[in-house]
Design a protein around this motif. Structure first.
Motif, PDB file in Angstrom:
ATOM      1  N   ASP A   1      34.780   6.699  82.835  1.00 48.67           N
ATOM      2  CA  ASP A   1      33.565   6.930  82.150  1.00 48.67           C
ATOM      3  C   ASP A   1      33.389   7.877  81.088  1.00 48.67           C
ATOM      4  N   ASN A   2      32.572   7.643  80.022  1.00 47.32           N
ATOM      5  CA  ASN A   2      32.322   8.911  79.113  1.00 47.32           C
ATOM      6  C   ASN A   2      31.229   9.522  79.615  1.00 47.32           C
ATOM      7  N   ILE A   3      30.620   9.643  80.625  1.00 48.14           N
ATOM      8  CA  ILE A   3      29.470  10.275  80.889  1.00 48.14           C
ATOM      9  C   ILE A   3      29.856  11.139  82.035  1.00 48.14           C
ATOM     10  N   LEU A   4      29.437  12.257  81.848  1.00 41.07           N
ATOM     11  CA  LEU A   4      29.549  13.556  82.957  1.00 41.07           C
ATOM     12  C   LEU A   4      28.770  13.224  84.147  1.00 41.07           C
ATOM     13  N   GLY A   5      29.110  13.549  85.406  1.00 38.79           N
ATOM     14  CA  GLY A   5      28.470  13.480  86.848  1.00 38.79           C
ATOM     15  C   GLY A   5      27.808  12.417  87.083  1.00 38.79           C
ATOM     16  N   ASN A   6      28.162  11.165  86.576  1.00 39.14           N
ATOM     17  CA  ASN A   6      27.769   9.880  87.263  1.00 39.14           C
ATOM     18  C   ASN A   6      28.350   9.694  88.633  1.00 39.14           C
ATOM     19  N   CYS A   7      29.524  10.358  88.882  1.00 36.56           N
ATOM     20  CA  CYS A   7      30.231  10.159  89.864  1.00 36.56           C
ATOM     21  C   CYS A   7      30.166  10.788  91.119  1.00 36.56           C
ATOM     22  N   GLU A   8      28.994  11.423  91.421  1.00 36.49           N
ATOM     23  CA  GLU A   8      28.698  12.325  92.442  1.00 36.49           C
ATOM     24  C   GLU A   8      28.732  11.657  93.851  1.00 36.49           C
ATOM     25  N   GLU A   9      29.114  12.437  94.898  1.00 33.63           N
ATOM     26  CA  GLU A   9      29.147  11.674  96.212  1.00 33.63           C
ATOM     27  C   GLU A   9      27.581  11.238  96.617  1.00 33.63           C
ATOM     28  N   ASP A  10      27.474  10.162  97.105  1.00 33.72           N
ATOM     29  CA  ASP A  10      26.226   9.764  97.578  1.00 33.72           C
ATOM     30  C   ASP A  10      25.307   9.204  96.265  1.00 33.72           C
ATOM     31  N   SER A  11      25.742   9.062  94.916  1.00 35.16           N
ATOM     32  CA  SER A  11      25.174   8.477  93.599  1.00 35.16           C
ATOM     33  C   SER A  11      25.284   7.070  93.997  1.00 35.16           C
ATOM     34  N   ASP A  12      24.446   6.422  93.102  1.00 31.01           N
ATOM     35  CA  ASP A  12      24.691   4.785  93.207  1.00 31.01           C
ATOM     36  C   ASP A  12      25.982   4.569  92.596  1.00 31.01           C
ATOM     37  N   VAL A  13      26.502   5.397  91.703  1.00 28.61           N
ATOM     38  CA  VAL A  13      28.019   5.076  91.228  1.00 28.61           C
ATOM     39  C   VAL A  13      28.955   5.313  92.047  1.00 28.61           C
ATOM     40  N   TRP A  14      28.981   6.090  92.810  1.00 27.44           N
ATOM     41  CA  TRP A  14      29.744   6.264  94.024  1.00 27.44           C
ATOM     42  C   TRP A  14      29.615   5.295  95.219  1.00 27.44           C
ATOM     43  N   LYS A  15      28.513   4.876  95.449  1.00 29.54           N
ATOM     44  CA  LYS A  15      28.278   3.645  95.989  1.00 29.54           C
ATOM     45  C   LYS A  15      28.893   2.393  95.535  1.00 29.54           C
ATOM     46  N   LEU A  16      28.829   2.229  94.396  1.00 28.87           N
ATOM     47  CA  LEU A  16      29.044   0.858  93.450  1.00 28.87           C
ATOM     48  C   LEU A  16      31.037   1.190  93.881  1.00 28.87           C
ATOM     49  N   LEU A  17      31.685   2.039  93.565  1.00 30.45           N
ATOM     50  CA  LEU A  17      32.777   2.232  93.728  1.00 30.45           C
ATOM     51  C   LEU A  17      33.415   2.049  95.128  1.00 30.45           C
ATOM     52  N   ASP A  18      32.857   2.331  95.925  1.00 28.62           N
ATOM     53  CA  ASP A  18      33.033   1.926  97.406  1.00 28.62           C
ATOM     54  C   ASP A  18      32.867   0.597  97.766  1.00 28.62           C
ATOM     55  N   ILE A  19      31.757  -0.026  97.052  1.00 32.02           N
ATOM     56  CA  ILE A  19      31.433  -1.489  97.234  1.00 32.02           C
ATOM     57  C   ILE A  19      32.847  -2.133  96.642  1.00 32.02           C
ATOM     58  N   VAL A  20      33.329  -1.918  95.228  1.00 30.94           N
ATOM     59  CA  VAL A  20      34.271  -2.408  94.628  1.00 30.94           C
ATOM     60  C   VAL A  20      35.595  -2.216  95.430  1.00 30.94           C
ATOM     61  N   LYS A  21      35.800  -0.940  96.027  1.00 30.07           N
ATOM     62  CA  LYS A  21      37.047  -0.566  96.984  1.00 30.07           C
ATOM     63  C   LYS A  21      37.059  -1.717  98.062  1.00 30.07           C
ATOM     64  N   ASN A  22      35.966  -1.810  98.830  1.00 29.26           N
ATOM     65  CA  ASN A  22      36.162  -2.842  99.896  1.00 29.26           C
ATOM     66  C   ASN A  22      36.080  -4.349  99.689  1.00 29.26           C
ATOM     67  N   GLN A  23      35.333  -4.690  98.442  1.00 29.86           N
ATOM     68  CA  GLN A  23      35.594  -6.033  98.230  1.00 29.86           C
ATOM     69  C   GLN A  23      36.694  -6.643  97.726  1.00 29.86           C
ATOM     70  N   PHE A  24      37.222  -5.733  96.643  1.00 31.16           N
ATOM     71  CA  PHE A  24      38.517  -6.123  96.086  1.00 31.16           C
ATOM     72  C   PHE A  24      39.871  -6.103  97.139  1.00 31.16           C
ATOM     73  N   SER A  25      39.813  -4.995  98.096  1.00 34.00           N
ATOM     74  CA  SER A  25      40.730  -5.223  99.199  1.00 34.00           C
ATOM     75  C   SER A  25      40.459  -6.548  99.769  1.00 34.00           C
ATOM     76  N   ILE A  26      39.209  -6.927 100.110  1.00 31.69           N
ATOM     77  CA  ILE A  26      39.245  -8.391 100.775  1.00 31.69           C
ATOM     78  C   ILE A  26      39.578  -9.455  99.783  1.00 31.69           C
ATOM     79  N   SER A  27      39.452  -9.333  98.449  1.00 30.03           N
ATOM     80  CA  SER A  27      39.965 -10.348  97.642  1.00 30.03           C
ATOM     81  C   SER A  27      41.298 -10.362  97.501  1.00 30.03           C
ATOM     82  N   LEU A  28      42.212  -9.256  97.505  1.00 27.11           N
ATOM     83  CA  LEU A  28      43.415  -9.303  97.538  1.00 27.11           C
ATOM     84  C   LEU A  28      44.045  -9.524  99.052  1.00 27.11           C
TER      85      LEU A  28
END
Length: 309
Positions: free
Chosen positions: A188-215
């Motif tokens: 990302d080009n923005i600072l501070g978007n990826c703090e724990e419990d932020s929406d971005v952090w939750k989105l990353l966790d969603i991607v991690k879980n869903q992409f693992s299922i996909s593979l």
């Protein structure tokens, strides 16, 4: 007439009409005349908007097109259209496949388009388990379709970096599933978007879980390993606390040059250089060997360039 090289592009008394070129000429001295004319044609403020295609590629049962209005989103001060990011992903995939065929030691990458974005955001916002399951299925279907269109099963197993670009609330980010270094990386080009419990952090966790299922559905031998991959917010010199209309430029650059580590690029630090990148991306998409309407659109651009006074 074929337009295979800049040497074929001979026009006397060059002149330009678009504001982006006239205002940034000193930064664009190393760009070819053909590249400048392509940008001038696409970004000229007084050209009427139309829906004619400037990029077209048929891939198996999928026809991919970028129309004139889409490519114009690469003009300065405009939010880049997702269709441009999707074209860029297609071009990078073909480039990686070509170079890997020439040199087996190169890093193996795969780039997804952005069609999963709305489903991932839907999972982030939804509270109904049935809706969350449906959105997850739709996101995984997008990934399955892309991989089956572009990859053989043996190739899938050898991919070291999966790039997942996402448009979140009119801002582009990328998630990289890095099997080489066993981590999930956030670009990302923005600072501070990826703090724990932020929406971005939750989105990353969603991607991690869903992409693992996909593979796992595609019988990837290391799909279950993703459960243990840590999430890393990759630091870049150009990260800022301010939002930036050039987030799509940063994304396209990250997709092309990120190899698992932070890198240095003066081209991303200054606005004029990013505007130059916009013009370069415009010309590279139109000039791509994948573009099945390239000669047709270049002929139109050549005529436009000769008429300018």
């Amino acid at each position: 007439m074929k337009w295979n090289s800049d040497s074929d592009w001979i026009i006397e008394k060059p002149s330009f009409k678009s504001r982006i070129i006239m205002n940034n000429a000193k930064y664009w001295k190393d760009m070819s005349r053909r590249q400048k004319d392509i940008a001038d044609f696409c970004f000229h403020e007084h050209r009427p908007m139309n829906t004619s295609n400037v990029f077209k590629h048929d891939l198996h049962c999928w026809r991919f097109v970028v129309d004139f209005n889409g490519i114009r989103s690469l003009n300065e001060g405009v939010f880049i259209d997702t269709i441009v990011i999707d074209a860029w992903a297609l071009i990078l995939n073909k480039s990686v496949q070509y170079h890997n065929a020439q040199n087996s030691y190169l890093t193996r990458k795969f780039y997804f388009n952005t069609q999963h974005s709305s489903y991932l955001q839907g999972m982030l916002r939804a509270t109904d388990p049935a809706v969350i399951d449906r959105m997850g299925y739709n996101a995984r279907s997008c990934w399955h379709f892309s991989m089956k269109q572009m990859l053989q099963l043996n190739d899938l197993k050898n991919i070291q970096f999966f790039f997942i670009p996402i448009c979140v609330n009119n801002h582009f980010i990328a998630v990289v599933v890095n099997f080489e270094h066993r981590k999930i990386q956030y670009l990302d080009n923005i600072l501070g978007n990826c703090e724990e419990d932020s929406d971005v952090w939750k989105l990353l966790d969603i991607v991690k879980n869903q992409f693992s299922i996909s593979l796992l559905d595609m019988e990837h031998p290391k799909a279950l390993d993703m459960e243990y991959f840590p999430i890393e917010d990759v630091p870049f010199d150009w990260k800022s606390a301010k939002t930036n209309i050039d987030c799509g430029v940063f994304l396209m650059h990250h997709m092309e040059f990120f190899n698992g580590y932070p890198y240095i690029s003066p081209n991303l630090l200054q606005g004029p250089q990013r505007r130059k990148l916009r013009a370069e991306y415009c010309s590279r998409i139109i000039l791509s060997d994948l573009n099945q309407c390239r000669d047709e659109i270049l002929s139109e651009i050549f005529k436009f360039a000769k008429r300018k006074k």
